[in-house]
Scaffold this motif. Sequence first.
Motif, short mmCIF file in Angstrom:
data_model
loop_
_atom_site.label_atom_id
_atom_site.label_comp_id
_atom_site.label_asym_id
_atom_site.label_seq_id
_atom_site.Cartn_x
_atom_site.Cartn_y
_atom_site.Cartn_z
N HIS A 59 0.82 -1.21 0.00
CA HIS A 59 0.00 0.00 0.00
C HIS A 59 0.86 1.26 0.00
O HIS A 59 0.51 2.27 -0.62
CB HIS A 59 -0.91 0.02 1.23
CG HIS A 59 -2.11 -0.87 1.11
ND1 HIS A 59 -2.90 -0.92 -0.03
CD2 HIS A 59 -2.69 -1.71 2.00
CE1 HIS A 59 -3.89 -1.77 0.16
NE2 HIS A 59 -3.79 -2.27 1.38
N GLN A 61 1.69 2.58 -3.54
CA GLN A 61 0.63 2.71 -4.55
C GLN A 61 0.31 4.15 -4.92
O GLN A 61 -0.38 4.39 -5.92
CB GLN A 61 -0.64 2.01 -4.05
CG GLN A 61 -0.52 0.49 -3.98
CD GLN A 61 -1.73 -0.16 -3.36
OE1 GLN A 61 -2.37 0.39 -2.46
NE2 GLN A 61 -2.07 -1.34 -3.85
N LEU A 76 -2.35 7.80 -8.10
CA LEU A 76 -1.86 6.44 -8.19
C LEU A 76 -0.56 6.39 -8.97
O LEU A 76 -0.38 7.11 -9.95
CB LEU A 76 -2.89 5.54 -8.88
CG LEU A 76 -4.19 5.25 -8.13
CD1 LEU A 76 -5.14 4.47 -9.03
CD2 LEU A 76 -3.92 4.47 -6.85
N ALA A 96 0.39 0.96 -10.11
CA ALA A 96 -0.94 0.76 -9.55
C ALA A 96 -2.02 1.02 -10.59
O ALA A 96 -3.01 0.28 -10.67
CB ALA A 96 -1.14 1.65 -8.33
N TYR A 126 -2.21 -1.96 -12.90
CA TYR A 126 -2.80 -3.15 -12.27
C TYR A 126 -4.32 -3.03 -12.21
O TYR A 126 -5.04 -3.93 -12.66
CB TYR A 126 -2.24 -3.36 -10.86
CG TYR A 126 -2.79 -4.62 -10.21
CD1 TYR A 126 -2.08 -5.82 -10.27
CD2 TYR A 126 -4.02 -4.63 -9.55
CE1 TYR A 126 -2.58 -6.98 -9.71
CE2 TYR A 126 -4.52 -5.78 -8.98
CZ TYR A 126 -3.80 -6.96 -9.06
OH TYR A 126 -4.32 -8.11 -8.50
N LEU A 150 -7.05 -1.46 -4.97
CA LEU A 150 -5.80 -1.36 -4.22
C LEU A 150 -5.64 -2.54 -3.27
O LEU A 150 -4.52 -3.05 -3.06
CB LEU A 150 -5.74 -0.04 -3.46
CG LEU A 150 -5.79 1.21 -4.35
CD1 LEU A 150 -5.75 2.48 -3.49
CD2 LEU A 150 -4.65 1.22 -5.36
N MET A 183 -4.73 -5.57 -5.38
CA MET A 183 -3.31 -5.53 -5.73
C MET A 183 -2.42 -5.92 -4.56
O MET A 183 -1.49 -6.73 -4.71
CB MET A 183 -2.95 -4.12 -6.21
CG MET A 183 -1.50 -3.93 -6.60
SD MET A 183 -1.19 -2.22 -7.12
CE MET A 183 0.57 -2.27 -7.43
#
Length: 240
Positions: free
Chosen positions: A140, A143, A150, A154, A157, A202, A205
Amino acid sequence: MEWLGDHTPLAFIPGFTPPAGGDIETIDDRLQKKFGRDVNLVNGNERWTDYEAAAIDRAVANLPPSLAETSLLRNIYRDKSEGDGTAAFWVPPGYQDSQYGVHEPQSITFMTPAPLVFTRQGSPEAGERVETVVFHELVHSAQFTTDGQLTGLAQRYISHFGWSYDSDGKWTHDSNKGPFPGTTEHFLGISVAYPEAGRTGLEDMAEAITYYRYEPETLKRESPERYAWIKENVFGGQQF
């Protein structure tokens, strides 16, 4: 590191004491080398134990360069559990609300996990998954940019796997664009503690990257698409 047949590191088993990663001062030195700036373990309302400090040391060492170079991490705090089952949280840059207490933005706060019986990371069988919980939060920390946008990784993704969010911060998922590897109650074959409505790109990910590093066979089985993407884009082809 020794592993059990189910890919659970022995360091996660109750009663197993991992080799010490060094005292906090030594770990701080490695944190600073990893991130290129002053990053520290900080005792808060609770103090770091040797077991926890060694687990943090391993989590940071396992963070791939692609994430370490964009991480905004300042410090990692140790605090007491607030009784809501939270194991750890990342405070994003510029956050000024009271939800996360007194700790600084761009920091991680770790608390003794109340048993998170619905998650792999806190299952009673695996003990307190200090290392994987913190590793998830480290993802995190990588990200967002300092201005709250972002990162390119990120963005790629969440777009690739069908996620989007509006100006109100509401996340939606297009299952036709990127299959979600689970149901309302499961993610990657494991029961989850939060409802489908509470999931975000998020979190998807962060969880998937954590599975790639610590339970790669689970990720490969449940979402070969995520496994292949993370292998190429996050770990530069490195496998575990």
